[in-house]
Design a protein around this motif. Structure first.
Motif, PDB file in Angstrom:
ATOM      1  N   LEU A 102       0.830  -1.216   0.000  1.00 23.23           N
ATOM      2  CA  LEU A 102       0.000   0.000   0.000  1.00 23.23           C
ATOM      3  C   LEU A 102       0.864   1.267   0.000  1.00 23.23           C
ATOM      4  O   LEU A 102       0.540   2.238  -0.675  1.00 23.23           O
ATOM      5  CB  LEU A 102      -0.923   0.001   1.220  1.00 23.23           C
ATOM      6  CG  LEU A 102      -2.184  -0.866   1.104  1.00 23.23           C
ATOM      7  CD1 LEU A 102      -3.021  -0.743   2.364  1.00 23.23           C
ATOM      8  CD2 LEU A 102      -3.027  -0.462  -0.110  1.00 23.23           C
ATOM      9  N   VAL A 143      -6.428  -8.646  -9.129  1.00 29.40           N
ATOM     10  CA  VAL A 143      -6.053  -7.336  -8.570  1.00 29.40           C
ATOM     11  C   VAL A 143      -4.674  -6.945  -9.085  1.00 29.40           C
ATOM     12  O   VAL A 143      -4.449  -5.810  -9.522  1.00 29.40           O
ATOM     13  CB  VAL A 143      -6.066  -7.393  -7.018  1.00 29.40           C
ATOM     14  CG1 VAL A 143      -5.611  -6.061  -6.446  1.00 29.40           C
ATOM     15  CG2 VAL A 143      -7.424  -7.744  -6.519  1.00 29.40           C
ATOM     16  N   LEU A 172       2.170   1.667  -3.470  1.00 30.38           N
ATOM     17  CA  LEU A 172       1.131   2.152  -4.381  1.00 30.38           C
ATOM     18  C   LEU A 172       0.776   3.604  -4.087  1.00 30.38           C
ATOM     19  O   LEU A 172       0.509   4.390  -4.996  1.00 30.38           O
ATOM     20  CB  LEU A 172      -0.109   1.265  -4.273  1.00 30.38           C
ATOM     21  CG  LEU A 172       0.064  -0.148  -4.851  1.00 30.38           C
ATOM     22  CD1 LEU A 172      -1.197  -0.963  -4.634  1.00 30.38           C
ATOM     23  CD2 LEU A 172       0.422  -0.107  -6.320  1.00 30.38           C
ATOM     24  N   VAL A 198      -4.881  -5.946 -12.811  1.00 31.12           N
ATOM     25  CA  VAL A 198      -5.508  -4.625 -13.032  1.00 31.12           C
ATOM     26  C   VAL A 198      -4.557  -3.510 -12.585  1.00 31.12           C
ATOM     27  O   VAL A 198      -4.434  -2.464 -13.238  1.00 31.12           O
ATOM     28  CB  VAL A 198      -6.855  -4.534 -12.272  1.00 31.12           C
ATOM     29  CG1 VAL A 198      -7.449  -3.137 -12.396  1.00 31.12           C
ATOM     30  CG2 VAL A 198      -7.828  -5.559 -12.806  1.00 31.12           C
ATOM     31  N   MET A 199      -3.860  -3.799 -11.483  1.00 30.48           N
ATOM     32  CA  MET A 199      -2.908  -2.804 -10.961  1.00 30.48           C
ATOM     33  C   MET A 199      -1.793  -2.527 -11.984  1.00 30.48           C
ATOM     34  O   MET A 199      -1.467  -1.370 -12.269  1.00 30.48           O
ATOM     35  CB  MET A 199      -2.289  -3.377  -9.690  1.00 30.48           C
ATOM     36  CG  MET A 199      -1.870  -2.347  -8.690  1.00 30.48           C
ATOM     37  SD  MET A 199      -1.699  -3.146  -7.091  1.00 30.48           S
ATOM     38  CE  MET A 199      -0.457  -4.359  -7.385  1.00 30.48           C
ATOM     39  N   GLY A 206      -0.567 -14.699  -1.416  1.00 31.23           N
ATOM     40  CA  GLY A 206      -2.018 -14.547  -1.506  1.00 31.23           C
ATOM     41  C   GLY A 206      -2.560 -13.278  -0.892  1.00 31.23           C
ATOM     42  O   GLY A 206      -3.746 -13.178  -0.582  1.00 31.23           O
ATOM     43  N   VAL A 207      -1.677 -12.272  -0.702  1.00 24.08           N
ATOM     44  CA  VAL A 207      -2.162 -10.982  -0.186  1.00 24.08           C
ATOM     45  C   VAL A 207      -3.105 -10.349  -1.220  1.00 24.08           C
ATOM     46  O   VAL A 207      -4.134  -9.783  -0.888  1.00 24.08           O
ATOM     47  CB  VAL A 207      -0.984 -10.052   0.143  1.00 24.08           C
ATOM     48  CG1 VAL A 207      -1.462  -8.680   0.561  1.00 24.08           C
ATOM     49  CG2 VAL A 207      -0.117 -10.671   1.220  1.00 24.08           C
ATOM     50  N   PHE A 208      -2.672 -10.461  -2.486  1.00 22.01           N
ATOM     51  CA  PHE A 208      -3.544 -10.002  -3.584  1.00 22.01           C
ATOM     52  C   PHE A 208      -3.807 -11.173  -4.509  1.00 22.01           C
ATOM     53  O   PHE A 208      -2.915 -12.001  -4.723  1.00 22.01           O
ATOM     54  CB  PHE A 208      -2.851  -8.901  -4.392  1.00 22.01           C
ATOM     55  CG  PHE A 208      -2.606  -7.660  -3.624  1.00 22.01           C
ATOM     56  CD1 PHE A 208      -3.673  -6.897  -3.152  1.00 22.01           C
ATOM     57  CD2 PHE A 208      -1.325  -7.242  -3.351  1.00 22.01           C
ATOM     58  CE1 PHE A 208      -3.443  -5.753  -2.432  1.00 22.01           C
ATOM     59  CE2 PHE A 208      -1.093  -6.095  -2.631  1.00 22.01           C
ATOM     60  CZ  PHE A 208      -2.150  -5.345  -2.166  1.00 22.01           C
ATOM     61  N   ASP A 209      -4.997 -11.195  -5.076  1.00 17.28           N
ATOM     62  CA  ASP A 209      -5.178 -12.258  -6.063  1.00 17.28           C
ATOM     63  C   ASP A 209      -4.709 -11.744  -7.429  1.00 17.28           C
ATOM     64  O   ASP A 209      -4.435 -10.558  -7.612  1.00 17.28           O
ATOM     65  CB  ASP A 209      -6.615 -12.797  -6.067  1.00 17.28           C
ATOM     66  CG  ASP A 209      -7.614 -11.791  -6.588  1.00 17.28           C
ATOM     67  OD1 ASP A 209      -7.241 -11.009  -7.461  1.00 17.28           O
ATOM     68  OD2 ASP A 209      -8.764 -11.791  -6.099  1.00 17.28           O
TER      69      ASP A 209
END
Lengths: 467, 347
Positions: free
Chosen positions: A10, A384, A13, A387-388, A378-381
């Protein structure tokens, strides 16, 4: 663990979002500045400037070290400049190759003693040559002392009130100096420094042979991405900096300065890896500290084409050096950060460099480590993550398209098919080009932390033999 | 777990939002680049640069009449004015006035450039008035005035009597190409209280001839302002030639580098006539004067001639002593390079 990882991602980002927001604001300002300059240029009559005795004379200084392959096209382009009165001073900075021999043969140089001023201490001058063919060409042969030392030696020889430092691997447009000096002539008391837009090619002479409107952009993706990098740097950043009063880097390949300013601040410094950014910071620091009225400008006019590294290894060597000098300079002038006395330079410019250049490698490393790890843990699939990446790639592509548009509005230099190719390449910058730059920045930052100040000059590209 | 899903959703929402903005922006900008270029190329083919169609002329006049408040809007007005002036549109003169009075000097300068395009009597009048008021950079106004034909020389005469020294300076400078005008006034200006005016007057006199002119330039060789001495050295060299040599040679020892450099230029301009004047300077007490004289003797070819014809000459040795090892090395190197071709020609 995953919670910490999530926070790190985060933060990265958030950094990315913040920097891109800043870039969007800068692009908007740059677009206005570009429009104003475009109108200015269209109402300018360069024929008047080119023939007027009131156009201020300029000393062009070329620092050359091991440039035997590039020096001829550079000097020929300079001797062909459309400008009423100027001199070209080439400094052979102790080259180990045949740079001096080539110059002597090509331009019919003869040794000629000149009693010049010694404003700046430099390495020993071995000989001064004058061309019997071109009265405005002087070549100074000296012991090697680095680019800053060579430019200082040029300043000692220069006869005119304005100097233009250029690189020995750059080929210039005939009206480069007229474009650069246009605003100086209008207000020489305030405009103390000018730089302008340069493009990049594997072989600048070859690229410049085509007329404007039909000029090719190098076919290699590596060169095309560097071209895009230059466009972003000049059109999205420097134009806006110039408008906001914090032009932080008068680029070494084309930097016009009022000579008394250089004399006052002590000339080019040998204490830094490169000379251009540091000098610009030093001039700002001096003038703002003393509360003087001045301008350092960046213009959108394309004045020439410089040689770009044609392999990944050479590119990394060049960019790590750039990163180092940015780190050195921003750190050296840390006293200016957030100080109202230094106006927009201290309040916006230096912090901007700190955020987007000095701290960038740290965030890039964090992102490089944390993003794949967060995917694995597996923090983000995957959706995600995908798309990021797309969002980042197209944000960058949109900013790049902006730079291409501003450039084309200003100069109409390149072929349509090359413009289309650049636009299509833009979204892939993130995966094809950015990793190299991240690696170079990391290397540069690492070397800065270890106090490395070597130049690490990249080997010159092989060029087409002249016809 | 819920927190993690929350972060996931937040990142996804932000990423989608950014993508939703960036992707259309990229497409729109790309289309703008391509279409903009196609349109530009078509216009370039269709229209001659200075030609205006009636509809375009009307549009430009409307734009030029506007009173925009933003910088962007003002520039659009200037661009319209420039197009109208280049096309010699009848409406251009009346529309240029507001732009000339613009507080932004860059816009006023653009209007000045357009006046140069018009180039009629009215434009000259406005340009001279702008030169007096300093509403735009005076060097730029001067550049426009100099390109006008018929030459407006007589219009500059009143500038020489202006109270503002900057105006007198430009008056003296602009009269340089008119050697038949304002002879006495120009000589009088060499005694102006303002050193810039004296410098301009002396520089202009350097393009003229006559005893009085020569005397005026010689008198300024001792001016307290170094930049006046610079112009005086060059002017005296031009006007009087070698007759001014002894007086100019004193300036080879001037404390200012620029003055010494100008004195050397003056001697270079005299060519070989300067030799008799320079030889005594080789033993001057001041090292700058000595090496300056040696440098000029080198530049006018005297050293090379001696090195080829009489390499053992004591005079050559004297020059080398004055000029130092660098001058000796350079001269010997040149002589070596020239000797073979000379011998070949003789054979």
């Amino acid at each position: 663990m995953t919670e910490a990882l999530g926070i790190v991602v985060l933060v990265c980002l958030g950094y990315l979002l913040l920097t891109n927001l800043v870039y969007v604001v800068l692009v908007a300002i740059a677009a206005i500045e570009n429009g104003v300059r475009r109108h200015e240029t269209s109402s300018e009559d360069y024929r008047v400037l080119a023939s007027s005795r009131f156009t201020i004379p300029v000393s062009v200084i070329v620092a050359a070290y091991d440039e035997e392959s590039a020096i001829e096209s550079t000097v020929r382009s300079l001797l062909a400049l459309d400008y009423p009165e100027y001199e070209v001073i080439v400094i052979n900075d102790g080259s180990n190759d045949a740079t001096l021999a080539r110059l002597r043969n090509l331009f019919e140089l003869e040794p000629n003693e000149m009693f010049v001023r010694r404003i700046f201490e430099t390495e020993e001058v071995r000989a001064i040559y004058r061309s019997t063919e071109h009265p405005n060409l002087v070549v100074v042969d000296k012991e090697n002392g680095g680019k800053a030392d060579a430019l200082n030696a040029g300043l000692n020889v220069a006869r005119f009130r304005y100097v233009c430092g250029v690189d020995a691997d750059t080929v210039f447009d005939r009206d480069a100096l007229l474009k650069g000096m246009r605003l100086v002539i209008q207000d020489p008391a305030r405009v103390i420094g000018v730089t302008s837009h340069l493009t990049i090619a594997r072989d600048p002479e070859h690229a410049m042979a085509a007329p404007p409107g039909k000029r090719p952009i190098d076919g290699s993706p590596l060169l095309a991405y560097q071209h895009l990098d230059y466009l972003r740097a000049f059109f999205n950043n420097r134009l806006a900096w110039s408008k906001l009063g914090f032009m932080l880097c008068s680029v070494g390949a084309f930097q016009i300065w009022r000579r008394d300013v250089l004399e006052e601040v002590g000339g080019y410094s040998r204490e830094f890896t490169c000379e251009d950014i540091e000098l610009t910071f030093r001039v700002h620091e001096r003038f703002l500290r003393e509360g003087r009225d001045y301008e350092i400008l960046c213009l959108p006019d394309n004045v020439g084409t410089t040689e770009g590294p044609d392999t990944a290894g050479k590119l990394v060597a060049q960019r790590e050096r750039w990163q180092r000098v940015i780190d050195e300079t921003v750190w050296h002038y840390r006293g200016m950060w957030f100080r109202p006395r230094y106006k927009s330079v201290g309040l916006v410019g230096a912090p901007f460099y700190l955020l987007t250049e000095v701290l960038a490698p740290a965030f890039e490393v964090l992102a490089l480590v944390s993003l794949p790890l967060s995917l694995v843990l597996g923090v983000f699939d995957l959706t995600v993550f995908g798309v990021m990446l797309l969002a980042i790639a197209f944000t960058n592509a949109a900013l790049t398209a902006c730079a291409i548009l501003l450039d084309d509005l200003q100069s109409r230099t390149y072929r349509k098919r090359d413009l289309a190719r650049l636009l299509l390449l833009a979204p892939f910058d993130l995966v094809l080009y950015r990793p190299l730059i991240v690696w170079a920045r990391l290397k540069g930052s690492w070397r800065f932390l270890h106090g490395d100040k070597a130049w690490h000059k990249f080997e010159r590209n092989a060029r087409e033999a002249p016809a | 777990m819920d927190d993690q899903r929350g972060v996931d959703a937040l990142v996804l929402r932000v990423a989608i939002l950014v993508l939703a903005l960036a992707l259309p922006a990229w497409i729109a900008l790309s289309v703008a680049v391509v279409l903009g270029r196609l349109r530009y190329d078509r216009r370039l083919r269709d229209v001659r640069v200075d030609e205006l169609r009636p509809r375009e002329s009307a549009r430009l006049i409307r734009r030029a009449r506007g009173r925009p408040r933003t910088e962007w809007g003002r520039w659009r007005r200037v661009a319209a004015l420039t197009r109208l002036a280049r096309a010699h549109d009848l409406a251009a003169p009346s529309l240029l006035h507001p732009a000339l009075a613009d507080p932004d000097p860059r816009i006023a300068t653009a209007a000045i450039r357009s006046l140069g395009d018009l180039g009629d009597e009215w434009a000259i009048e406005i340009l001279v008035a702008a030169l007096r008021s300093g509403s735009a950079p005076r060097s730029r106004i001067a550049a426009e005035l100099e390109r006008l034909a018929p030459a407006p020389g007589l219009r500059f005469m009143p500038l020489l009597r202006d109270r503002d020294p900057a105006v007198r300076f430009w008056g003296a400078t602009l009269l340089c190409p008119y050697p038949e005008i304002a002879h006495e006034n120009m000589i009088a200006l060499t005694w102006d209280p303002d050193p810039n005016v004296r410098a301009a007057a002396v520089e202009t006199l350097g393009t003229r001839s006559g005893d009085a002119v020569g005397a005026a330039t010689l008198a300024r060789l001792d001016d307290p302002a170094w930049f006046v001495r610079v112009h005086a050295a060059r002017a005296a060299g031009h006007v009087l030639g070698v007759a001014a040599g002894p007086a100019i040679s004193r300036l080879l020892a001037d404390p200012q580098w620029w003055v010494r450099s100008a004195a050397k230029d003056a001697f270079r301009g005299m060519g070989s006539d300067a030799v008799p004047v320079l030889l005594p300077v080789l033993t001057h007490a001041d090292p700058f004067a000595r090496n300056g004289a040696a440098e000029v003797l080198q530049d006018i070819g005297f050293v090379d001639a001696l090195a080829l014809e009489q390499p053992e000459s004591p005079l050559l040795e004297r020059i080398y002593e004055a000029g130092g090892e660098g001058l000796r090395d350079a001269a010997e190197h040149r002589a070596e390079e020239r000797r073979p071709s000379r011998n070949a020609r003789a054979a």
